[in-house]
Design a protein around this motif. Sequence first.
Motif, short mmCIF file in Angstrom:
data_model
loop_
_atom_site.label_atom_id
_atom_site.label_comp_id
_atom_site.label_asym_id
_atom_site.label_seq_id
_atom_site.Cartn_x
_atom_site.Cartn_y
_atom_site.Cartn_z
N GLU A 204 18.48 39.07 35.43
CA GLU A 204 17.31 38.30 35.13
C GLU A 204 16.43 37.86 36.46
OE1 GLU A 204 20.34 37.39 34.19
OE2 GLU A 204 20.06 37.88 31.99
N GLU A 205 17.29 37.52 37.46
CA GLU A 205 16.52 37.45 38.73
C GLU A 205 15.85 38.53 39.26
OE1 GLU A 205 19.25 34.12 40.87
OE2 GLU A 205 19.99 36.16 40.82
N LYS A 206 16.52 39.81 39.25
CA LYS A 206 16.06 41.03 39.79
C LYS A 206 14.63 41.25 38.70
CE LYS A 206 18.61 44.11 41.20
NZ LYS A 206 19.55 45.22 41.70
N GLU A 207 14.70 41.04 37.66
CA GLU A 207 13.51 41.36 36.78
C GLU A 207 12.37 40.58 37.09
OE1 GLU A 207 14.27 40.83 32.66
OE2 GLU A 207 15.34 42.87 32.52
N ILE A 208 12.59 39.37 37.36
CA ILE A 208 11.64 38.32 37.71
C ILE A 208 10.95 38.82 39.13
CG2 ILE A 208 11.31 35.88 38.84
CD1 ILE A 208 13.18 35.14 36.41
N LEU A 209 11.95 39.06 40.10
CA LEU A 209 11.27 39.50 41.41
C LEU A 209 10.73 40.73 41.55
CD1 LEU A 209 14.59 38.41 43.17
CD2 LEU A 209 12.48 37.40 43.29
N VAL A 210 11.25 41.87 40.66
CA VAL A 210 10.52 43.14 40.35
C VAL A 210 9.02 42.86 39.81
CG1 VAL A 210 10.47 45.24 39.08
CG2 VAL A 210 12.43 44.41 40.36
N HIS A 211 9.06 42.07 38.89
CA HIS A 211 7.86 41.78 38.22
C HIS A 211 6.57 41.04 39.34
CE1 HIS A 211 4.67 40.55 35.35
NE2 HIS A 211 4.70 39.12 35.66
N LYS A 212 7.34 40.03 40.11
CA LYS A 212 6.42 39.44 41.11
C LYS A 212 5.93 40.39 42.24
CE LYS A 212 8.54 34.80 41.11
NZ LYS A 212 7.60 33.92 41.09
N ILE A 213 6.71 41.48 42.47
CA ILE A 213 6.17 42.48 43.50
C ILE A 213 5.28 43.34 42.74
CG2 ILE A 213 6.80 44.74 44.80
CD1 ILE A 213 9.79 43.28 45.16
N GLN A 214 5.39 43.87 41.55
CA GLN A 214 4.37 44.46 40.92
C GLN A 214 3.12 43.68 40.71
OE1 GLN A 214 6.89 45.45 37.35
NE2 GLN A 214 6.51 47.60 37.86
N ARG A 215 3.25 42.46 40.45
CA ARG A 215 1.96 41.41 40.29
C ARG A 215 1.20 41.51 41.67
NH1 ARG A 215 3.72 36.47 38.00
NH2 ARG A 215 3.76 35.67 40.13
N TYR A 216 2.09 41.20 42.79
CA TYR A 216 1.58 41.02 43.90
C TYR A 216 0.66 42.45 44.32
CZ TYR A 216 0.88 40.79 49.09
OH TYR A 216 0.59 41.06 50.24
N PHE A 217 1.49 43.57 44.21
CA PHE A 217 0.54 44.77 44.42
C PHE A 217 -0.70 45.04 43.71
CE2 PHE A 217 4.06 46.18 47.03
CZ PHE A 217 3.93 47.46 47.69
N GLN A 218 -0.69 44.53 42.42
CA GLN A 218 -1.71 44.55 41.38
C GLN A 218 -2.90 43.81 42.05
OE1 GLN A 218 -2.54 46.87 39.23
NE2 GLN A 218 -4.66 45.94 39.21
#
Length: 84
Positions: free
Chosen positions: A9-23
């Motif tokens: 769950e933590e990894k999913e949240i962090l990956v999503h944050k990275i994707q959102r930052y890039f976007q």
Amino acid sequence: MSDIEFTHEEKEILVHKIQRYFQEELSEEIGGFDAEFLLEFFSKEIGPYHYNHGLRDARSIIEEKTQNIIQTFYEMEKATEFIK
């Protein structure tokens, strides 16, 4: 320092944050695999600096609190007289 393992769950949240930052900040799309790879890189290469900084902050707080406790002990001591 042992390796820090994120839960799924933590990894999913962090990956999503990275994707959102890039976007949002770079106007770039980044896939989940690439974001996870980037997370692992930063965790391995940058994470220890953050970890060590956190340890120094915690050690500083503990040292300060310990000094306060020691000072309280001195203040609690009863006055004594030296008689010859």
